[in-house]
Design an enzyme around this catalytic site. Structure first.
Site, PDB file in Angstrom:
ATOM      1  CB  SER A  81      40.599  -7.537  52.523  1.00  0.00           C
ATOM      2  OG  SER A  81      39.454  -8.200  52.022  1.00  0.00           O
TER       3      SER A  81
ATOM      4  CG  HIS B 154      38.192  -9.483  56.394  1.00  0.00           C
ATOM      5  ND1 HIS B 154      38.509 -10.326  55.335  1.00  0.00           N
ATOM      6  CD2 HIS B 154      37.510  -8.450  55.832  1.00  0.00           C
ATOM      7  CE1 HIS B 154      38.033  -9.835  54.213  1.00  0.00           C
ATOM      8  NE2 HIS B 154      37.430  -8.692  54.482  1.00  0.00           N
ATOM      9  CG  ASN B 155      40.349 -13.782  55.030  1.00  0.00           C
ATOM     10  OD1 ASN B 155      40.150 -12.569  54.890  1.00  0.00           O
ATOM     11  ND2 ASN B 155      41.267 -14.416  54.350  1.00  0.00           N
TER      12      ASN B 155
ATOM     13  CE  LYS C 216      42.733 -10.183  54.095  1.00  0.00           C
ATOM     14  NZ  LYS C 216      42.734 -11.554  53.647  1.00  0.00           N
TER      15      LYS C 216
ATOM     16  CD  GLU D 146      36.218 -13.519  52.041  1.00  0.00           C
ATOM     17  OE1 GLU D 146      36.589 -14.376  51.213  1.00  0.00           O
ATOM     18  OE2 GLU D 146      36.930 -12.554  52.381  1.00  0.00           O
TER      19      GLU D 146
END
Length: 511
Positions: free
Chosen positions: A152, A209-210, A206, A213
């Site tokens: 990222s 995480h997204n 990940k 986001e």
């Protein structure tokens, strides 16, 4: 007669040794995929003293890269998979930065004939974690160590320091640790990279995480909408507000770029963002997070609302027709704007706390479900720098999990408990006014609804269970304080709700 070391035999031996040295593998690290992210990661690794072997399916791109961006650096090109593998030291460390899906499997199959046991294949794309689970097991059966790593930070992060989230076959970690932690972003001199866990754990983290986001971006957009339509602020005023927020508890990459976006004017002097079609795109990682949360029964409501908000935005033409026939209030603000903006900052901060609390709840539950050993302090540290959601806020999360790695929920930590209590009055005020103004705030509202639901000792699910038992004989359990011979504690009971036939004990199954 003994040779003095300068005869034909000695010269031939010297030439042979020189040729052998030239043919010896020199690459410390290999990367396949020369799109911008791949090129920047290669340049980053070369800057840190590693010799990198570069390959691309379209081999002409390799030559262009070597002649331009990579000129003068410790980067060598390859024009075939065989040449790529031959130029790498063993165990080979080979990273794929190609489109997620079949392309990854295709390259893995192309690499295998030239691999030796112990070699390492790294997938640095946005792969779905079940694919990384499968690839870890498949390659282990062939003696190859697979790593699926989240990357990222976008183009700039790849070039100067991304957040890296590696998981998979842990035997690979000692061989890739140095290069990964060298090229990763640093936060307080600590690398934003550590081993995440087994199989697809890196890509799972990940994915979350997204998803976070998605939530962060939706919250910021709702704050922007309130400023614009609720307060009637100009773009320079909004940009300055975000600039102020970026010097406080909301200090983060996304707040920073929002400040810049709102200040950016087109050639005609008008804000460019005002001209952009309000129909949001998405690549799937937020949706994957929401689906996984549903599969695991975890109430990750904010990420879900962020995904649905993007879906609603895509109904642009339909919304245009609805705007002509569906009525609602018109925003009209009166009062102290400075005070309201302070409340809005607190609403954004509190909702952000909820979003991260939900994200870590999901990660914690996934670790139990998939039997992964996940290091929550390290995950928070990995997100502190280099990545899209990087923020000062994550230092507090890192501290919370370092203080108590078994922390049940971020809201139980003293720092976050106080922060969310302090933010409550402003949070509730903002949502109340947004409702009165008819400005949609699904992310703000679901964050508060989760908070109020999470702190409720009793929820109306008792009525829901009674309804389910009435129409479908799905059974229910009674509260411990009401348990007796008729309703044993922990037992599942079905009642004839019409009053005909009395109570009937049901089999003990989960409905």
């Amino acid at each position: 007669m003994a040779s003095n070391g300068s005869g034909p035999t000695a010269r031939l031996a010297g030439i042979t040794a020189s040729l052998r040295a030239q043919n010896e593998p020199s690459g410390d690290f290999g990367l396949i995929g020369l799109a911008v992210m791949g090129q920047n990661l290669i340049l980053n690794a070369a800057d840190h003293g590693y010799t990198v072997v570069a390959f691309n399916r379209t081999v002409s791109k390799v030559d262009r890269f070597l002649e331009n961006e990579a000129k003068g650096k410790s980067i060598v090109g390859a024009h075939s998979i065989e040449e790529f593998c031959s130029k790498l030291k063993k165990p080979r460390r080979m990273m794929l930065l190609v489109m997620a899906g079949p392309a990854v499997d295709d390259f893995i199959e192309k690499l295998l004939p030239y691999c030796d046991p112990g070699d390492i294949i790294i997938d640095g794309g946005n792969s779905h974690y079940p694919d990384s689970n499968r690839r870890t097991r498949y390659l282990a059966s062939k003696g190859i160590r697979f790593v699926g790593t989240g990357v990222s930070g976008g183009e700039e992060g790849a070039r100067y320091g991304p957040s890296l989230m590696p998981g998979g076959n842990e035997e690979a970690w000692p061989f890739i640790k140095d290069i990964f932690q060298d090229i990763a972003a640093k936060s307080d001199d600590e690398p934003c990279c550590d081993w995440v866990g087994d199989e697809g754990a890196g890509h799972y983290v990940k994915m979350v995480h997204n998803g976070i986001e998605y939530g962060d971006m939706q919250l910021i957009c709702e704050a922007y909408d309130i400023m614009k339509r609720g307060l009637g602020m100009t773009y320079p005023e909004m940009s300055e507000t975000f600039a102020t927020w970026n010097r406080g508890v909301l200090d983060s990459f996304l707040i920073e770029i929002t400040r810049d976006v709102l200040a950016f004017n087109d050639d005609d002097g008008k804000p460019l963002v005002e001209k952009i079609l309000d129909s949001a795109g998405q690549k799937g990682t937020g949706k994957w997070t929401a689906i996984n949360a549903l599969d695991l029964g975890m109430p990750v409501t904010l990420i879900g609302e962020a995904v649905f908000s993007r879906c609603l935005s895509s109904l642009k033409e339909e919304r245009g027709r609805a705007s002509k026939v569906l009525q609602g209030p018109k925003p009209s603000f009166s009062g102290d704007r400075k005070e309201f903006l302070a409340n809005l900052e607190q609403a954004l901060y509190a909702s952000k706390i909820i979003s991260y609390a939900q994200g870590f709840m999901l990660i914690q539950n996934a670790a139990k479900e998939y039997k992964w050993k996940l290091n929550k302090p390290s995950i928070a540290l990995m997100w502190r720098g280099g990545c899209i959601i990087r923020s000062v806020f994550l230092k507090d999360i890192t501290s919370a999990y370092r203080e108590n790695p078994d922390l049940e929920n971020l809201l139980f930590n003293d720092f976050f408990n106080k922060a969310i209590h302090d933010a409550q009055p402003g949070w509730r005020d903002v949502i109340g006014k947004a409702v009165a103004w008819g400005i949609p705030t699904p992310a703000f509202m679901t964050a508060l609804a989760f908070y109020d639901g999470y702190r409720a000792k009793d929820l109306p699910a008792n009525l829901l269970q009674a309804q389910r038992d009435y129409f479908g004989a799905h059974t229910f359990q009674v509260k411990p304080e009401y348990a007796n011979e008729k309703y044993p504690e922990g037992a599942y009971t079905h009642v004839n709700w019409t009053g005909r036939g009395g109570n009937v004990s049901a089999s003990t199954y989960n409905a």
